[in-house]
Scaffold this active site. Structure first.
Site, PDB file in Angstrom:
ATOM      1  N   ASP A  17       0.885  -1.261  -0.119  1.00  2.00           N
ATOM      2  CA  ASP A  17       0.089   0.049  -0.059  1.00  2.00           C
ATOM      3  C   ASP A  17       0.764   1.325  -0.105  1.00  2.00           C
ATOM      4  O   ASP A  17       1.274   1.650   0.875  1.00  2.00           O
ATOM      5  CB  ASP A  17      -0.809  -0.158   1.380  1.00  2.00           C
ATOM      6  CG  ASP A  17      -1.942   1.199   1.173  1.00  2.00           C
ATOM      7  OD1 ASP A  17      -2.998   0.904   0.747  1.00  2.00           O
ATOM      8  OD2 ASP A  17      -1.799   2.161   1.786  1.00  2.00           O
ATOM      9  N   GLU A  19       1.970   5.078  -0.239  1.00  2.00           N
ATOM     10  CA  GLU A  19       1.538   6.703   0.062  1.00  2.00           C
ATOM     11  C   GLU A  19       2.455   7.154  -1.019  1.00  2.00           C
ATOM     12  O   GLU A  19       3.612   6.915  -1.227  1.00  2.00           O
ATOM     13  CB  GLU A  19       1.662   7.019   1.399  1.00  2.00           C
ATOM     14  CG  GLU A  19       1.120   6.099   2.365  1.00  2.00           C
ATOM     15  CD  GLU A  19      -0.412   6.015   2.003  1.00  2.00           C
ATOM     16  OE1 GLU A  19      -1.170   7.234   1.794  1.00  2.00           O
ATOM     17  OE2 GLU A  19      -1.183   5.116   2.681  1.00  2.00           O
ATOM     18  N   ASP A 117      -2.087   1.222  -6.914  1.00  2.00           N
ATOM     19  CA  ASP A 117      -0.810   1.208  -6.501  1.00  2.00           C
ATOM     20  C   ASP A 117       0.238   0.747  -7.442  1.00  2.00           C
ATOM     21  O   ASP A 117       1.179   1.052  -7.889  1.00  2.00           O
ATOM     22  CB  ASP A 117      -0.748   0.213  -5.031  1.00  2.00           C
ATOM     23  CG  ASP A 117      -1.539   0.783  -4.040  1.00  2.00           C
ATOM     24  OD1 ASP A 117      -1.059   1.372  -3.135  1.00  2.00           O
ATOM     25  OD2 ASP A 117      -2.733   0.252  -3.621  1.00  2.00           O
ATOM     26  N   HIS A 174      -4.401   5.632   5.959  1.00  2.00           N
ATOM     27  CA  HIS A 174      -3.306   6.293   4.937  1.00  2.00           C
ATOM     28  C   HIS A 174      -2.069   6.617   5.829  1.00  2.00           C
ATOM     29  O   HIS A 174      -1.196   7.199   5.011  1.00  2.00           O
ATOM     30  CB  HIS A 174      -4.146   7.915   4.854  1.00  2.00           C
ATOM     31  CG  HIS A 174      -5.222   7.800   3.893  1.00  2.00           C
ATOM     32  ND1 HIS A 174      -5.260   7.285   2.828  1.00  2.00           N
ATOM     33  CD2 HIS A 174      -6.355   8.219   4.369  1.00  2.00           C
ATOM     34  CE1 HIS A 174      -6.716   7.310   2.383  1.00  2.00           C
ATOM     35  NE2 HIS A 174      -7.401   7.996   3.087  1.00  2.00           N
ATOM     36  N   ASP A 179      -2.427   0.603   6.932  1.00  2.00           N
ATOM     37  CA  ASP A 179      -2.894   0.051   5.897  1.00  2.00           C
ATOM     38  C   ASP A 179      -2.773  -1.206   5.318  1.00  2.00           C
ATOM     39  O   ASP A 179      -3.587  -2.234   5.207  1.00  2.00           O
ATOM     40  CB  ASP A 179      -3.034   1.220   4.834  1.00  2.00           C
ATOM     41  CG  ASP A 179      -3.771   2.363   5.099  1.00  2.00           C
ATOM     42  OD1 ASP A 179      -4.435   2.666   5.800  1.00  2.00           O
ATOM     43  OD2 ASP A 179      -4.067   3.210   3.877  1.00  2.00           O
TER      44      ASP A 179
END
Length: 220
Positions: A17, A19, A117, A174, A179
């Protein structure tokens, strides 16, 4: 109970995941990965065997927006002391290799919440960094598809899926690593419910990138 556990095609699931740099109402170009996290889930034992987390130093928009900081909890100091994306990717591959996942002895596939992603983020990030997308990162399971199938729901985000399974959201939504942990918990619950996971999505690495007529919006 483990009575519903079904045999899986893969030995391991690697929950991923990212960011990335972002700002409120502004589309950053290029958008860059700032956190590269993963959780390793054993498909047979359902153990979370290992975690990987690396902060990444953005090159094109080195200063994080206030919006990005407030959304992700990632600080300027964390990205400043991070590594560039190519180094983060190398470290991630070393982590995979350390767990026997790159030499063919154990099979694995990435798991994401949505296709963003590995379809929207990874290819342009690799292009920006001047590298090809490694083949292992070109196929994945978008957990939203098997979730909808199993529980007969409309597509929903991570928080909605946790709620549907009566699981509490742990940590910070987030935060990439939090996550990953939460998506791994959703996956574990689904495995316990007898779901057999199959690849749902792929990206065909082309150099140069595929023409726009290819319909790259598929499955968003």
């Amino acid at each position: 109970s483990s009575s519903k556990l079904r045999s899986q095609e893969y030995d391991y699931f690697v929950i991923l995941d990212f960011e990335a740099t972002c700002d409120d109402g502004v589309r950053l170009s290029p958008q860059e990965v700032i956190e590269f996290p993963s959780v390793l889930l054993n498909a047979k034992t359902l153990e979370f065997e290992s975690e990987f987390q690396q902060y990444v130093k953005p090159v094109h928009h080195p200063k994080l927006s206030k919006f990005c900081n407030e959304l992700t909890g990632i600080t300027q100091e964390q990205v400043d002391s991070g590594v560039v994306f190519t180094e983060a990717l190398e470290r991630h591959q070393k982590w995979l290799a350390d767990h026997g996942l790159l030499d063919g002895t154990k099979s694995f596939i990435f798991v994401t919440c949505g296709d963003w992603d590995l379809r929207q983020m990874m290819p342009p990030q690799c292009k920006t960094s001047g590298i090809k997308v490694p083949s292992a990162y070109c196929k994945w399971i978008n957990i939203k598809f098997p979730f909808c199938d199993k529980y007969n729901t409309k597509p929903m985000g991570m928080a909605g899926m946790l709620k549907r399974l009566d699981l509490k959201l742990e940590g910070r939504h987030h935060s990439g690593i939090d996550d990953c942990r939460n998506i791994a918990r959703i996956m574990k619950a689904m495995l316990q419910d007898g779901v057999v996971f199959k690849q749902t999505s792929y990206h065909t690495p082309k150099d140069p990138p595929p023409p726009k007529i290819f319909g790259a919006k598929r499955g968003k």
